[in-house]
Design an enzyme around this catalytic site. Structure first.
Site, PDB file in Angstrom:
ATOM      1  N   ASP A   1      33.281  57.309  41.882  1.00 43.23           N
ATOM      2  CA  ASP A   1      32.098  56.561  41.485  1.00 43.23           C
ATOM      3  C   ASP A   1      32.488  55.263  40.765  1.00 43.23           C
ATOM      4  O   ASP A   1      33.398  55.256  39.931  1.00 43.23           O
ATOM      5  CB  ASP A   1      31.291  57.461  40.521  1.00 43.23           C
ATOM      6  CG  ASP A   1      29.926  56.915  40.215  1.00 43.23           C
ATOM      7  OD1 ASP A   1      29.156  56.697  41.150  1.00 43.23           O
ATOM      8  OD2 ASP A   1      29.632  56.710  39.023  1.00 43.23           O
TER       9      ASP A   1
ATOM     10  N   GLU B   1      34.007  53.859  45.560  1.00 46.22           N
ATOM     11  CA  GLU B   1      32.758  53.092  45.686  1.00 46.22           C
ATOM     12  C   GLU B   1      33.064  51.693  45.166  1.00 46.22           C
ATOM     13  O   GLU B   1      33.174  51.482  43.965  1.00 46.22           O
ATOM     14  CB  GLU B   1      31.648  53.746  44.842  1.00 46.22           C
ATOM     15  CG  GLU B   1      30.319  53.034  44.982  1.00 46.22           C
ATOM     16  CD  GLU B   1      29.336  53.324  43.840  1.00 46.22           C
ATOM     17  OE1 GLU B   1      28.134  53.164  44.053  1.00 46.22           O
ATOM     18  OE2 GLU B   1      29.784  53.698  42.742  1.00 46.22           O
TER      19      GLU B   1
HETATM   20  C1  GLC Z   1      27.062  55.021  41.340  1.00 41.24           C
HETATM   21  C2  GLC Z   1      26.202  56.089  41.951  1.00 41.24           C
HETATM   22  C3  GLC Z   1      24.831  55.990  41.368  1.00 41.24           C
HETATM   23  C4  GLC Z   1      24.936  56.212  39.875  1.00 41.24           C
HETATM   24  C5  GLC Z   1      25.887  55.224  39.237  1.00 41.24           C
HETATM   25  C6  GLC Z   1      26.258  55.609  37.831  1.00 41.24           C
HETATM   26  O1  GLC Z   1      26.686  53.767  41.715  1.00 41.24           O
HETATM   27  O2  GLC Z   1      26.210  55.972  43.341  1.00 41.24           O
HETATM   28  O3  GLC Z   1      23.947  56.915  41.925  1.00 41.24           O
HETATM   29  O4  GLC Z   1      23.672  56.092  39.279  1.00 41.24           O
HETATM   30  O5  GLC Z   1      27.103  55.159  39.950  1.00 41.24           O
HETATM   31  O6  GLC Z   1      27.129  56.693  37.819  1.00 41.24           O
END
Ligand code: GLC
Length: 587
Positions: free
Chosen positions: A207, A266
């Protein structure tokens, strides 16, 4: 580039709250996922990615982790995860989890200890605590805003009862950012990684993998679109700081002890060179690339997204990734215009995505063509709604549970009609049960497209070649084999010659060979394309070469064309049709 199980894998993102509820509390859980593994297998899924299931107070649906080495009882506890992993492995599917290294929950014992301790203490050093600015420290230490809305700092009350320091949270106030300069933070993450990898987990989606490291001195940001969730953040001091690469190298050194496991970041970074740095051979294996997801339904935009994604991956000799949807963005049928138009465009884009080389991620419900749901205010759960002072509705609209069967909500998702988000009545037409019975359904289409992707050798290749195409169209050949053609424009388009393997919509036959640029309604008679066959059979459709040779055009719908075709081309035939396409373009 090393080729492994994930290089061309089809990943399926399960949002556990919304997939299937096995215990009747209205919230999906891991045993629910286990009951649906056969469905995933038949769809052609190679690996599951589970959104966070670790122990959490669920302020951000699990992205606020209070114990990273256990599973929340809401999802069935750690034994339920073991059951799911074992069953998935028996079916030949991998299981990957979400890892949240940028922040913890405010209920994490570390943060609770930090609150109880005093400024400057070791406990506070695990997070980013600072004195405020202005007289008495009444203002936040800098001007950073939270991605979810409002300031990125919250002031705490010290043990003496007075307002004291501020702590940083790039997301919700319940998600304090960790201080990655403190070695304890990595040591703990390493423990977490090894804990799950030893238990048989096949990898992690990491994440906010462009977060974690913060710039020295925490300089102010330019507040432009700062609250747009995961917008273009290349020049944003909150993200993509140099120090993050050392963190990824350290994470990778742990993965190297588990050579079959995959780390997928991500990475909301758009500059190709900057992005490529995350997927160097000593950092992440794969980086989520969001360009395709952000592209408008426009041939130039889509081609740019594909080219840039391929370039960025190639710069680091890495495997490209593709995704059109996830739990943070509007679902594609809605994004592409809604209604039948949006549905048709979403199917066309799915075929384009599934024809591309690399790893593909689909989001639960995408294969059913689920749109966003308009939820009433009182149903909204995303912290974005509250933090933005009810100005942004958040992401619940794309998180509504999957409809499985039956005619009334919650369509077999749960035995409980009081589900965590309500399912709309109209989804009676979109249930898995209904779509399995319909050879023209979006589900049948996805199954066929995925089957083609798995069965034809060119899809394990790494290159695409752009072929000449009419304006508003895109045509590319995949690793010397099949060709994918997309018509994103408002006019009919003559298809290249060859056997049609799969089309995202109905093809029609032209009555004239010379249909370039002429609206379909005038020039063509109705469909001659045979139905695409039942998904369960999973065989190639009969060749329609004859029809194809007679000059197929892509059909025109009221406000634009949205169809993609996957065909196996005969190279000789292609030359002739290229001229047709070129003629089309010049008109
Ligand atoms: C990422 C996740 C999202 C979350 C954020 C904070 O972007 O995909 O859903 O709210 O991180 O952890």
């Amino acid at each position: 580039m090393t080729t492994t199980w994930w290089s061309h894998a089809l990943f399926y993102q399960v949002y556990p709250r919304s997939f299937r509820d096995s215990d009747g509390d209205g919230v999906g859980d891991l045993d629910g996922v286990t009951t649906k593994l056969d469905y995933l297998k038949a769809l052609g899924v190679d690996a599951i990615w589970l959104n966070p299931v670790m122990v959490s107070p669920m302020a951000d649906n699990g992205y606020d982790v209070a114990d990273p080495r256990d599973v929340d009882p809401l999802f069935g506890g750690i034994e339920a995860l073991d059951r799911l992993t074992d069953a998935a492995h028996r079916l030949g599917m991998k299981v990957t989890m979400d890892l949240v290294p940028n922040h913890t929950s405010s209920q994490h014992p570390w943060f609770q200890a930090a609150l109880a301790a005093s400024p400057g203490s070791d406990q506070r050093e695990r997070y980013i605590f600072r004195d405020g600015s202005g007289p008495g420290g009444i203002h936040p230490p800098n001007n950073w805003v939270s991605i979810f809305g409002g300031p990125a700092w919250t002031r705490v009350v010290e043990a003496d009862g007075n307002p004291g320091q501020w702590y940083l949270h790039l997301f919700d106030a319940e998600q304090p950012d960790l201080n990655w300069e403190n070695p304890e933070v990595f040591d703990d993450l390493e423990k977490t990684l090894r804990f799950w990898l030893e238990r048989g987990i096949d990898g992690f989606r990491i994440d906010v993998a462009h977060g974690m490291a913060k710039p020295p001195g925490l300089p102010d940001m330019e507040v432009i679109r700062a609250e747009v969730l995961l917008a273009d953040m290349d020049d944003d001091p909150r993200f993509n700081n140099e120090g993050v690469h050392e963190i990824h190298r350290r994470i990778r050194s742990v993965f190297n002890d588990y050579p079959d496991a995959v780390a997928i970041g991500e990475v909301w970074v758009y500059d190709n060179e900057q992005f490529s740095r995350y997927v160097r051979d000593d950092e992440l294996h794969l980086g989520f690339n969001f360009r395709l997801l952000r592209a408008k339904f426009d041939a130039v935009d889509i081609r740019g997204a594909i080219e840039n994604s391929m370039t960025a991956a190639a710069m680091a000799d890495a495997v490209p990734t593709w995704t059109l949807a996830n739990h943070d963005v509007d679902r594609e049928p809605t994004r592409y215009g809604g209604g039948p138009v949006g549905q048709a465009r979403a199917r066309a884009m799915a075929l384009v995505m599934l024809a591309l080389p690399g790893a593909v991620f689909i989001y639960n419900g995408e294969e059913l063509g689920l749109p966003n749901v308009e939820l009433p205010d009182e149903a909204l759960r995303d912290p974005v709604w509250e933090r933005s002072g009810h100005t942004r509705r958040g992401r619940d609209a794309c998180r509504v549970p999957v409809p499985w069967e039956g005619d009334t909500p919650p369509f077999g998702f749960s035995d409980n009609t009081d589900t965590w988000l309500p399912l709309p009545r109209e989804w009676a037409e979109l249930t898995v049960e209904k779509q399995l019975d319909d050879p023209d359904s979006t589900l049948a289409f996805y199954r066929r497209a995925i089957e083609l992707r798995h069965s034809r050798p060119e899809f394990s290749g790494a290159v695409i070649e752009w072929l000449e195409s009419p304006a508003d169209g895109l045509t590319f050949r995949v690793s010397g084999g099949a060709v994918c053609a997309l018509n994103a424009g408002a006019r009919s388009m003559v298809l290249p010659e060859g056997e049609v393997l799969l089309a995202s919509g109905e093809l029609v036959e032209s009555m004239s060979k010379d249909v370039a640029g002429v609206p379909l309604g005038i020039m063509v008679e109705n469909s001659v394309m045979p139905a695409m066959g039942n998904a369960v059979g999973m065989h190639l459709p009969p060749a329609v070469t004859d029809v194809y040779h007679s000059g197929l055009v892509l059909p025109l719908l009221v406000s634009g064309l949205f169809i993609a075709v996957l065909g196996a081309l005969l190279p000789a035939g292609w030359a002739a049709k290229t001229r047709t396409a070129a003629a089309l373009r010049s008109e």
